[in-house]
Motif scaffolding. Structure first.
Motif, short mmCIF file in Angstrom:
data_model
loop_
_atom_site.label_atom_id
_atom_site.label_comp_id
_atom_site.label_asym_id
_atom_site.label_seq_id
_atom_site.Cartn_x
_atom_site.Cartn_y
_atom_site.Cartn_z
N HIS B 119 0.62 -1.39 -0.15
CA HIS B 119 0.08 0.40 0.00
C HIS B 119 0.60 1.32 -0.06
CE1 HIS B 119 -3.57 -2.61 0.48
NE2 HIS B 119 -3.09 -2.49 1.27
N ILE B 123 0.18 5.85 -0.36
CA ILE B 123 -0.15 6.92 1.48
C ILE B 123 0.40 8.28 1.00
CG2 ILE B 123 1.43 7.45 2.84
CD1 ILE B 123 0.39 4.52 3.06
N ASN B 320 -3.35 6.44 4.54
CA ASN B 320 -4.06 6.46 2.48
C ASN B 320 -5.26 7.12 1.87
OD1 ASN B 320 -4.50 4.66 0.38
ND2 ASN B 320 -3.60 2.72 1.29
#
Lengths: 300, 372
Positions: B119, B123, B320
């Motif tokens: 992920h 960010i 995120n």
């Protein structure tokens, strides 16, 4: 074989004591002679930590008592803890003695059941018992909601929890069973014919209590006093949970020094000083009440 | 019979070490007598904030490994730091922008290989390079959650004057003695100094005689006024729900939780300023678990699903960017700002002074509490 069997039988207990008590205590003593600088421990031998505890300085006033130390926190907390613990111990003995008396002299059948009932609180963890006091004394706790329901008060009382009194109530309740049992044992051992003889010779009920029962119960009572006093001085769980901002005790300081303040050597020094002060107080206490004589008499 | 023979043989020294160990092992004593073999791997051990120690925030990890890590909770980073330094073998820790440097200077933090985090590309770019995340060009914290620290209060129970112009001064006001609760943190001294007119930039770095003075003036007063100093968010939440206290130092989630219970509660924007922070996950070198587990855990925290839960459930932001796309638009709107950079600029971002000064703050704070 006979000669070696004794030590062999003692060995397990001795090993446990050595590993779980003597070794950590030795480590603590050693640690107290080191110093902490930042994240590092300086291993040169020094008395700096002890000096810091007793170093004189301008007096700090606490409850009208001057503490002439540069770092007065340990001294003040020690005095405060001793006072709180002594009060709790006195309360425990005052409550436990009549219970033990009842158990020894009044209960005829089902003594075992009574003794088991006494230990019922110990079937729950100490932490839970302290927490229950939080619920009992809390703002919308049992006492407050009870009084409100009865119409005695309109607003909840907020002085019940988060103060030294709450700590003392909790300590008293938690330690009673530890006190009842030794007192009960020494009362149970009293030769009943002494009481009969005293009655025959015209002693009143009170005179018998004062001249026979009380003195002969002293070994158990003294044991109970020490059993409660010594561990409660250093307690930190109870003040943390029910003491609020006023209930801090010396145990809380030791815990803080080892954790938040990141000064384990100082924490070790404070614990050693605390142990020494408690030991000195216990010796003075035993001497003052003539423990040796008392033991001899009870054993006779 | 058997037992007595055993003791006799032991006493006579007619027992081999092997026999002795076998018998001792039956009682679990063996464990301390045989040499300890270093464990190559074990369960993942995470030091988490109390309240974050649940499976809800790491669904991907739980799905993959069938269990949560072993959580150990803490109420403040200095406490967690002390625990790790005392030998607690944690693999991952959840520090914040202002506290991660303490773990770095204690030599406990490891560099995070961001290529192993699926992920990471999603960010917020500003967070990837923020102070605290990067130390000497190395990523030492994977940013995860962000939010505020301010005063939560009961508008129905406080003086309307406070609600009209909220101030941190409430924690030092005799009119609120025993009716407020501050976090058990040296921040109280700094906030006091700010109430006294100092800026946060000066207050957080106070040291020496000036710190002692602030502790005597503000620290002592604040400790007297608070009913208790909280370390456990549920404790302060209950006290606020019952009306035992009318105002408390709080994070966004307390307000959200109480509102969900239908209790009137408001979040102040104090005149001295609103605080903000962002936190994340740091790899510690004290752990024993397989590193892959730690990366799975961090990656699970960075997933948009976790962000959605934080936004909707606690009113916190998430690192995120995709979290904000899948979260309930109403919840996002209720947060006001959705860009962490704008949030950090609109409020006071917590900072940590040099280690020596931080240690001094820790000591002074303990002393203030002890002398109450």
């Amino acid at each position: 074989m006979r000669r070696t069997a004794g030590p062999a039988l003692l060995a397990p207990a001795f090993l446990v004591m050595a590993a779980a008590l003597a070794a950590p205590l030795g480590a603590l003593v050693l640690l107290s002679f080191w110093t902490q600088t930042g994240f590092e421990i300086d291993r040169t031998f020094t008395l700096a930590n002890y000096w810091r505890i007793v170093e004189p300085g301008p007096p700090t006033w606490w409850n009208g008592i001057p503490f002439p130390f540069a770092y007065p926190v340990p001294a003040i907390l020690l005095v405060k803890s001793l006072a709180m613990s002594l009060t709790a111990t006195a309360a425990v003995i005052l409550v436990a003695w009549p219970m033990a008396y009842f158990l020894a002299f009044r209960v005829r059948r089902g003594k075992a059941a009574w003794i088991i009932l006494l230990t019922v609180p110990f079937w729950t963890s100490y932490l839970l018992r302290v927490f229950s006091w939080k619920i009992v004394l809390g703002y919308n706790g049992a006492v407050n909601s009870g009084l409100i329901a009865l119409g005695v008060i309109g607003e909840p009382l907020d002085f019940l929890l988060y103060n030294p009194v709450a700590v003392m109530i909790t300590l008293t309740h938690s330690w009673i069973a530890f006190a009842v049992l030794p007192i009960y044992v020494s009362l149970e051992k009293i030769d009943r014919s002494l009481l009969e003889a005293a009655a025959d010779l015209g002693d009143s009920r009170w005179a018998r209590l004062r001249r026979i029962t009380l003195p002969l119960s002293m070994p158990g009572t003294v044991a109970a006093t020490l059993l409660v006093f010594i561990p409660t001085v250093g307690d930190y769980v109870t003040p943390t949970l029910v003491g609020g901002t006023q209930g801090t005790m010396i145990g809380s300081l030791v815990q803080q020094l080892f954790t938040r303040q990141d000064n384990a050597p100082m924490g070790a020094a404070v614990s050693i000083v605390m142990m020494l002060v408690i030991a000195a107080l216990v010796l003075v206490f035993l001497r003052a009440i003539g423990w040796r004589r008392m033991r001899a008499r009870a054993g006779a | 019979m058997q037992r007595i023979r055993f003791i006799d043989r032991m006493a006579q020294g007619r027992m081999s070490r092997r026999e002795m160990l076998a018998s001792a092992g039956a009682f679990g004593v063996g464990a301390i007598l045989v040499p300890v073999r270093a464990r190559a791997s074990g369960p993942l051990v995470c030091l988490e904030w109390a309240g974050y120690d649940v499976a809800d925030y790491i669904p991907a990890f739980v799905e993959k490994h069938g269990r949560t890590p072993d959580f150990a909770v803490f109420g403040g980073e200095e406490e967690a730091l002390a625990k790790v330094r005392a030998g607690f073998a944690a693999d991952v820790m959840h520090p914040c922008n202002y506290s991660v440097s303490r773990f770095v200077s204690a030599g406990l933090a490891r560099e995070i290989d961001t290529a192993r985090l699926s992920h990471w590309p999603d960010i917020f770019p500003a967070l990837k390079t923020a102070e605290g995340v990067l130390t000497d060009g190395r990523v030492v914290m994977a940013p995860a959650d962000w939010g505020n620290s301010s005063i939560a209060y009961r508008p129905d129970l406080v003086d309307p004057a406070f609600a009209a112009d909220p101030t941190w001064g409430i924690f030092f006001d005799d009119a609120y003695r025993g009716r407020v609760s501050m976090l058990d943190n040296e921040l109280l001294i700094q906030i006091g100094a700010m109430v006294g007119g100092m800026s946060y930039d000066e207050a957080y770095a106070l040291s020496g005689a000036a710190l002692e003075q602030a502790a005597r003036t503000w620290g002592r007063k604040g400790v007297e006024i608070s009913r208790f100093l909280w370390t456990d968010a549920s404790e302060v939440q209950q006290a606020m729900a019952s009306g035992e206290i009318v105002a408390a130092y709080a994070w966004n989630d307390l307000v959200k939780n109480l509102q969900a219970e239908g209790i009137p509660v408001a979040y102040a924007v104090p005149r001295e300023g609103l605080f903000t922070w962002f936190c994340g996950l740091t790899l510690l070198n004290s752990g024993r678990a397989d590193e892959a587990l730690a990366y799975d855990f961090i990656d699970a925290w960075l997933s948009p699903e976790t962000g959605k839960l934080l936004i909707e459930g606690s009113g916190y932001g998430h690192a995120n960017m995709k979290s904000f796309e899948i979260a309930d638009p109403d919840a996002v709107a209720a947060m006001g700002l959705r860009d962490p950079v704008a949030v950090m600029e609109s409020a006071i971002l917590f900072r940590t002074p040099p280690d020596a000064v931080q240690n001094e703050h820790n000591r002074v704070w303990s002393d203030v509490k002890a002398l109450r």
